[in-house]
Structures are given as structure tokens and as C-alpha cells.
Design an enzyme around this catalytic site. Structure first.
Site, PDB file in Angstrom:
ATOM      1  N   ASP A 278      35.015  37.812  36.300  1.00 33.08           N
ATOM      2  CA  ASP A 278      35.809  37.162  37.341  1.00 33.08           C
ATOM      3  C   ASP A 278      35.233  35.759  37.565  1.00 33.08           C
ATOM      4  OD1 ASP A 278      36.969  36.435  39.963  1.00 33.08           O
ATOM      5  OD2 ASP A 278      37.604  38.521  40.019  1.00 33.08           O
ATOM      6  N   ILE A 279      36.113  34.749  37.616  1.00 37.21           N
ATOM      7  CA  ILE A 279      35.609  33.372  37.785  1.00 37.21           C
ATOM      8  C   ILE A 279      35.312  33.028  39.248  1.00 37.21           C
ATOM      9  CG2 ILE A 279      36.533  32.343  35.666  1.00 37.21           C
ATOM     10  CD1 ILE A 279      38.887  31.284  37.368  1.00 37.21           C
TER      11      ILE A 279
ATOM     12  N   HIS B 141      44.608  45.337  37.632  1.00 39.72           N
ATOM     13  CA  HIS B 141      43.229  45.096  37.192  1.00 39.72           C
ATOM     14  C   HIS B 141      42.277  45.868  38.094  1.00 39.72           C
ATOM     15  CE1 HIS B 141      44.483  42.036  40.077  1.00 39.72           C
ATOM     16  NE2 HIS B 141      43.238  42.104  40.562  1.00 39.72           N
TER      17      HIS B 141
ATOM     18  N   HIS C 108      38.450  45.755  39.568  1.00 40.44           N
ATOM     19  CA  HIS C 108      37.225  44.986  39.774  1.00 40.44           C
ATOM     20  C   HIS C 108      36.043  45.929  39.595  1.00 40.44           C
ATOM     21  CE1 HIS C 108      39.135  41.523  41.990  1.00 40.44           C
ATOM     22  NE2 HIS C 108      40.057  42.441  42.231  1.00 40.44           N
TER      23      HIS C 108
HETATM   24  P1  5GP Z   1      42.986  40.496  43.270  1.00 41.07           P
HETATM   25  O1  5GP Z   1      42.830  39.575  44.438  1.00 41.07           O
HETATM   26  O2  5GP Z   1      44.395  40.445  42.741  1.00 41.07           O
HETATM   27  O3  5GP Z   1      42.501  41.891  43.512  1.00 41.07           O
HETATM   28  O4  5GP Z   1      42.020  39.941  42.155  1.00 41.07           O
HETATM   29  C1  5GP Z   1      42.357  38.918  41.275  1.00 41.07           C
HETATM   30  C2  5GP Z   1      41.072  38.376  40.730  1.00 41.07           C
HETATM   31  O5  5GP Z   1      41.363  37.583  39.612  1.00 41.07           O
HETATM   32  C3  5GP Z   1      40.312  37.506  41.731  1.00 41.07           C
HETATM   33  O6  5GP Z   1      39.032  38.064  41.991  1.00 41.07           O
HETATM   34  C4  5GP Z   1      40.222  36.161  41.016  1.00 41.07           C
HETATM   35  O7  5GP Z   1      38.972  35.551  41.179  1.00 41.07           O
HETATM   36  C5  5GP Z   1      40.462  36.520  39.569  1.00 41.07           C
HETATM   37  N1  5GP Z   1      41.089  35.454  38.810  1.00 41.07           N
HETATM   38  C6  5GP Z   1      42.165  34.716  39.157  1.00 41.07           C
HETATM   39  N2  5GP Z   1      42.478  33.832  38.181  1.00 41.07           N
HETATM   40  C7  5GP Z   1      41.552  34.029  37.204  1.00 41.07           C
HETATM   41  C8  5GP Z   1      41.344  33.401  35.932  1.00 41.07           C
HETATM   42  O8  5GP Z   1      42.054  32.499  35.496  1.00 41.07           O
HETATM   43  N3  5GP Z   1      40.291  33.861  35.196  1.00 41.07           N
HETATM   44  C9  5GP Z   1      39.487  34.872  35.632  1.00 41.07           C
HETATM   45  N4  5GP Z   1      38.480  35.237  34.840  1.00 41.07           N
HETATM   46  N5  5GP Z   1      39.649  35.473  36.822  1.00 41.07           N
HETATM   47  C10 5GP Z   1      40.676  35.052  37.592  1.00 41.07           C
END
Ligand code: 5GP
Ligand code: ZN
Length: 136
Positions: free
Chosen positions: A29-30, A98, A100
Site C-alpha cells: 500500500d502506498i 482488496h 489489507h
Molecule cells: P480502501 O480504502 O478501499 O479499503 O483501501 C484502498 C487502499 O488502496 C488505500 O489504503 C490506498 O492507500 C491504496 N491505494 C490507492 N491507490 C493506490 C495505488 O495507486 N497504489 C497502491 N499501491 N495503493 C493504492
């Protein structure tokens, strides 16, 4: 194709990948909430757990388990959370399912609704190398 994770799977956007097999991809995660924070996705576009085809969930969870094992062995956290968000109310921000994998430390005070803060790409890259090597 507008999905950012589909673009990562397709190689259109770079990532620090740590596991890449027929059906799944795991990458760092970035915006890590902890060093070693990784994401595991199926290589098929499906927004969330409701729509996820069963035949993809097994391989994804197998990869989650492998990534969690590598995080445990390489980083020795006090614990690991596997978190999966569905819908904006659950703070889902990328609508490609996804999981985490988050290393946890006693007293880190991490809450469910963490804010996205860009990480240090050099550090993330080094951790990716260690986890990739550990997964083998
Ligand atoms: P959510 O908030 O949907 O549970 O998690 C999405 C995750 O994707 C976030 O933790 C965010 O940091 C990560 N994320 C978003 N865009 C990118 C990207 O372009 N590359 C990577 N490696 N992670 C991303
Ligand atoms: Zn997608």
C-alpha cells in the site's frame, strides 16, 4: 478501464509487488498505516465482497495467508489485521475488492477509519523486497 487496481494488475501503473500468481496479486500500500502494510487483490474486477465470485475468493485468501505469514516472519509484529472494506460507509475508497494485511504493534492506537498518508517510497520498496524474498 478506470479501475486503478485493474491498471496495476495490467502493468499500466507500477507497484511494489510481493506476490504474483495466476489469480492474485499482492503489493505494498502506498499510504501505509504501518510499515509492511500490503494489499491482496484478485486478478478479476469485482467491486466488493457481495459480488466476489467464490472461485476467486479461495485463491485470494490463500494469498492473504501467504502474505500474512511473510509479514509475521519478516517483521515480527505483535499481531496482524486482515481488513476488507465494503462501501463508502466502511471507508472503501478503491472499488476493486482488496484485503489489507496490516502489521500491528501493541499500543499503536490504530483505528478502523485511518486517514491516507503517503509513505516513503524508498522504505516501502525495501520492505517489498524483503517480503517478496520471504514469500519466494
Ligand atoms: P480502501 O480504502 O478501499 O479499503 O483501501 C484502498 C487502499 O488502496 C488505500 O489504503 C490506498 O492507500 C491504496 N491505494 C490507492 N491507490 C493506490 C495505488 O495507486 N497504489 C497502491 N499501491 N495503493 C493504492
Ligand atoms: Zn478493477
Amino acid at each position: 478501464m478506470s479501475c486503478i487496481f485493474c491498471k496495476i494488475i495490467d502493468g499500466q501503473i507500477p507497484c511494489f509487488n510481493i506476490l504474483d500468481d495466476d489469480k492474485t496479486l499482492a503489493f505494498m500500500d502506498i499510504n501505509p498505516v504501518a510499515p509492511g502494510h500490503a494489499l491482496v487483490v484478485p486478478k478479476c474486477h469485482t467491486p466488493d465482497i457481495d459480488d466476489a465470485p467464490a472461485e476467486w475468493l479461495g485463491p485470494v485468501m490463500a494469498s492473504v495467508s501467504r502474505v500474512a505469514g511473510a509479514v509475521r516472519d519478516e517483521l515480527s509484529p505483535d499481531g496482524i489485521n486482515v481488513v476488507q472494506a465494503n462501501g463508502p460507509g466502511a471507508k472503501q475508497s478503491v472499488f476493486h475488492i482488496h484485503f489489507h494485511v496490516i502489521p500491528r504493534h501493541l499500543g499503536d492506537n490504530l483505528t478502523m477509519n485511518w486517514d491516507l498518508q503517503p509513505g516513503d517510497m524508498g522504505e516501502i520498496g525495501k520492505l517489498a523486497e524483503r517480503l517478496r524474498a520471504r514469500i519466494g
